[in-house]
Design a protein around this motif. Structure first.
Motif, PDB file in Angstrom:
ATOM      1  N   MET A 303     -89.573 -33.129 -12.967  1.00  0.00           N
ATOM      2  CA  MET A 303     -89.958 -33.683 -14.260  1.00  0.00           C
ATOM      3  C   MET A 303     -90.100 -35.198 -14.234  1.00  0.00           C
ATOM      4  O   MET A 303     -91.036 -35.749 -14.827  1.00  0.00           O
ATOM      5  N   ASP A 304     -89.199 -35.907 -13.550  1.00  0.00           N
ATOM      6  CA  ASP A 304     -89.285 -37.364 -13.591  1.00  0.00           C
ATOM      7  C   ASP A 304     -90.571 -37.875 -12.938  1.00  0.00           C
ATOM      8  O   ASP A 304     -91.184 -38.839 -13.423  1.00  0.00           O
ATOM      9  N   MET A 305     -91.029 -37.218 -11.881  1.00  0.00           N
ATOM     10  CA  MET A 305     -92.283 -37.624 -11.247  1.00  0.00           C
ATOM     11  C   MET A 305     -93.482 -37.219 -12.088  1.00  0.00           C
ATOM     12  O   MET A 305     -94.501 -37.916 -12.103  1.00  0.00           O
ATOM     13  N   ARG A 306     -93.365 -36.111 -12.813  1.00  0.00           N
ATOM     14  CA  ARG A 306     -94.461 -35.706 -13.700  1.00  0.00           C
ATOM     15  C   ARG A 306     -94.618 -36.698 -14.854  1.00  0.00           C
ATOM     16  O   ARG A 306     -95.724 -37.074 -15.222  1.00  0.00           O
ATOM     17  N   VAL A 307     -93.490 -37.118 -15.423  1.00  0.00           N
ATOM     18  CA  VAL A 307     -93.524 -38.099 -16.500  1.00  0.00           C
ATOM     19  C   VAL A 307     -94.144 -39.400 -16.001  1.00  0.00           C
ATOM     20  O   VAL A 307     -94.981 -40.024 -16.683  1.00  0.00           O
ATOM     21  N   LEU A 308     -93.767 -39.818 -14.807  1.00  0.00           N
ATOM     22  CA  LEU A 308     -94.312 -41.044 -14.222  1.00  0.00           C
ATOM     23  C   LEU A 308     -95.817 -40.915 -13.993  1.00  0.00           C
ATOM     24  O   LEU A 308     -96.583 -41.841 -14.285  1.00  0.00           O
ATOM     25  N   THR A 309     -96.250 -39.773 -13.497  1.00  0.00           N
ATOM     26  CA  THR A 309     -97.680 -39.551 -13.237  1.00  0.00           C
ATOM     27  C   THR A 309     -98.485 -39.591 -14.535  1.00  0.00           C
ATOM     28  O   THR A 309     -99.553 -40.216 -14.606  1.00  0.00           O
ATOM     29  N   VAL A 310     -97.991 -38.914 -15.566  1.00  0.00           N
ATOM     30  CA  VAL A 310     -98.687 -38.916 -16.860  1.00  0.00           C
ATOM     31  C   VAL A 310     -98.776 -40.337 -17.419  1.00  0.00           C
ATOM     32  O   VAL A 310     -99.812 -40.751 -17.959  1.00  0.00           O
ATOM     33  N   ALA A 311     -97.705 -41.102 -17.281  1.00  0.00           N
ATOM     34  CA  ALA A 311     -97.712 -42.483 -17.774  1.00  0.00           C
ATOM     35  C   ALA A 311     -98.760 -43.311 -17.047  1.00  0.00           C
ATOM     36  O   ALA A 311     -99.444 -44.150 -17.660  1.00  0.00           O
ATOM     37  N   MET A 312     -98.916 -43.085 -15.751  1.00  0.00           N
ATOM     38  CA  MET A 312     -99.916 -43.827 -14.979  1.00  0.00           C
ATOM     39  C   MET A 312    -101.332 -43.403 -15.361  1.00  0.00           C
ATOM     40  O   MET A 312    -102.235 -44.238 -15.430  1.00  0.00           O
ATOM     41  N   ARG A 313    -101.518 -42.117 -15.638  1.00  0.00           N
ATOM     42  CA  ARG A 313    -102.830 -41.644 -16.090  1.00  0.00           C
ATOM     43  C   ARG A 313    -103.180 -42.266 -17.442  1.00  0.00           C
ATOM     44  O   ARG A 313    -104.323 -42.684 -17.661  1.00  0.00           O
ATOM     45  N   ASN A 314    -102.188 -42.300 -18.335  1.00  0.00           N
ATOM     46  CA  ASN A 314    -102.441 -42.880 -19.658  1.00  0.00           C
ATOM     47  C   ASN A 314    -102.753 -44.373 -19.557  1.00  0.00           C
ATOM     48  O   ASN A 314    -103.634 -44.877 -20.262  1.00  0.00           O
ATOM     49  N   ASP A 315    -102.052 -45.061 -18.671  1.00  0.00           N
ATOM     50  CA  ASP A 315    -102.302 -46.492 -18.467  1.00  0.00           C
ATOM     51  C   ASP A 315    -103.720 -46.716 -17.942  1.00  0.00           C
ATOM     52  O   ASP A 315    -104.420 -47.621 -18.390  1.00  0.00           O
ATOM     53  N   LEU A 316    -104.139 -45.873 -17.010  1.00  0.00           N
ATOM     54  CA  LEU A 316    -105.493 -45.991 -16.461  1.00  0.00           C
ATOM     55  C   LEU A 316    -106.534 -45.711 -17.536  1.00  0.00           C
ATOM     56  O   LEU A 316    -107.553 -46.418 -17.645  1.00  0.00           O
TER      57      LEU A 316
END
Length: 324
Positions: A303-316
């Motif tokens: 979950m922690d890596m999924r949350v991080l990935t989603v945050a990076m997608r949203n930032d992009l």
């Protein structure tokens, strides 16, 4: 404390012509091939009474092997009722999905609460298997798949397959920096010359190779898929740092926090709060050590890596489509 051991065996026909170290690893499965090689180099192995110091020397049927060596007395570790995420289990092997924070083997400062303690409770018979059946390790803060042998026969075969690169281990990682393409790192790894708890790419290190490909690019980070061709300590972490793309959150090799320009407060907090290396052993493929069936397992991204990935997608997405 150490104790003196004496081992004696006759080389059978099926091992005739094999290397000395590999033959002894079969004859004395309670001891690793690495330890046996150390004994040979130290002059503690005799063939028909003659000292042998060359691990590559061939052995022949009927010769008498004698080993006299000092070994550290085994420490008896206590079983503990620690929950395990079991992905697969039969009478020969166990595959688990290790969580972040679980130390694999007891050591200095970690005498309890480890995977080994959990294995002794989950499957008490592994007390008779060297290292409680642990074939390979994951760092404390790395998540994902590990195989454990429940018998000496299974462990011996899995260690051989690991040495022959027949076990496929694929990882997912999030690194600092944007890679343009995948590649292969072939750089020897050894102990860091000044930071003794760290490893590093050094000229006199052991051979190590890692393949990687880009799965996703963000503004200032990349999500990768990596496969090990060897199994050195901290290998992926060291190799990616060597390339200049250290893993996000890595407490030993990550360096300073890297934030994209004009990152949102929410994204900044998620990045600052990620306190472990973003590394997950997502896929494991091997040939069953007894049935020889080819098996493969996959573990979902934590979950922690999924949350991080989603945050990076949203930032992009915000950067590519700025709001008016």
């Amino acid at each position: 404390m150490s104790q003196q051991i004496e081992l004696n065996e006759t080389v059978p026909g099926n091992l005739s012509g094999n290397r000395l170290d590999s033959a002894l690893a079969v004859l004395f499965p309670d001891y690793s091939r690495t330890r046996i090689k150390e004994w040979i180099l130290a002059g503690e192995v005799r063939i028909n009474g003659e000292v042998k110091t060359q691990p590559k020397e061939k052995v022949h049927e009927g010769v008498q092997v004698e080993i006299r060596a000092a070994v550290e007395e085994a420490v008896v570790w206590a079983p503990e009722a620690i929950d395990l995420d079991v992905v697969f289990e039969d009478e020969h092997i166990l595959v688990i999905n290790k969580p972040a924070g679980l130390v694999v083997h007891p050591g200095a400062g970690n005498s309890e609460g480890t995977l080994l303690n959990a294995l002794l409770h989950h499957c008490p018979s592994v007390v008779d298997v060297p290292r409680a059946g642990i074939v390979h390790r994951l760092d404390k803060l790395t998540t994902g798949l590990m195989v454990v042998a429940k018998t000496i026969i299974a462990q011996t075969q899995l260690v051989k397959d690991l040495e022959k690169r027949l076990i496929v281990r694929e990882y997912e990682a999030i690194v600092n920096g944007v890679l343009t393409a995948g590649g292969r790192v072939d750089a020897p790894i050894g102990r860091h010359p000044t930071k003794r708890i760290n490893m590093a790419v050094v000229n006199n290190g052991k051979p190590a190779a890692t393949k990687y490909r880009v799965a996703e690019k963000f503004r200032q980070h990349s999500r990768l898929r990596l496969r090990l061709e060897s199994g050195r300590t901290h290998q992926i972490r060291v190799h990616m740092d060597h390339l200049g793309y250290p893993l996000v959150g890595d407490p030993n090799y990550g360096g300073r926090l890297r934030l994209p320009k004009h990152a949102s407060t929410e994204f900044t907090e998620i990045l600052r709060g990620f306190k472990r290396q973003a590394l997950h052993a997502r896929m494991l493929q091997l040939q069953h050590p007894v049935s020889c069936e080819l098996l493969q397992w996959k573990a979902p991204t934590p979950m922690d890596m999924r949350v991080l990935t989603v945050a990076m997608r949203n930032d992009l997405a915000l950067f590519q489509n700025p709001q008016d």
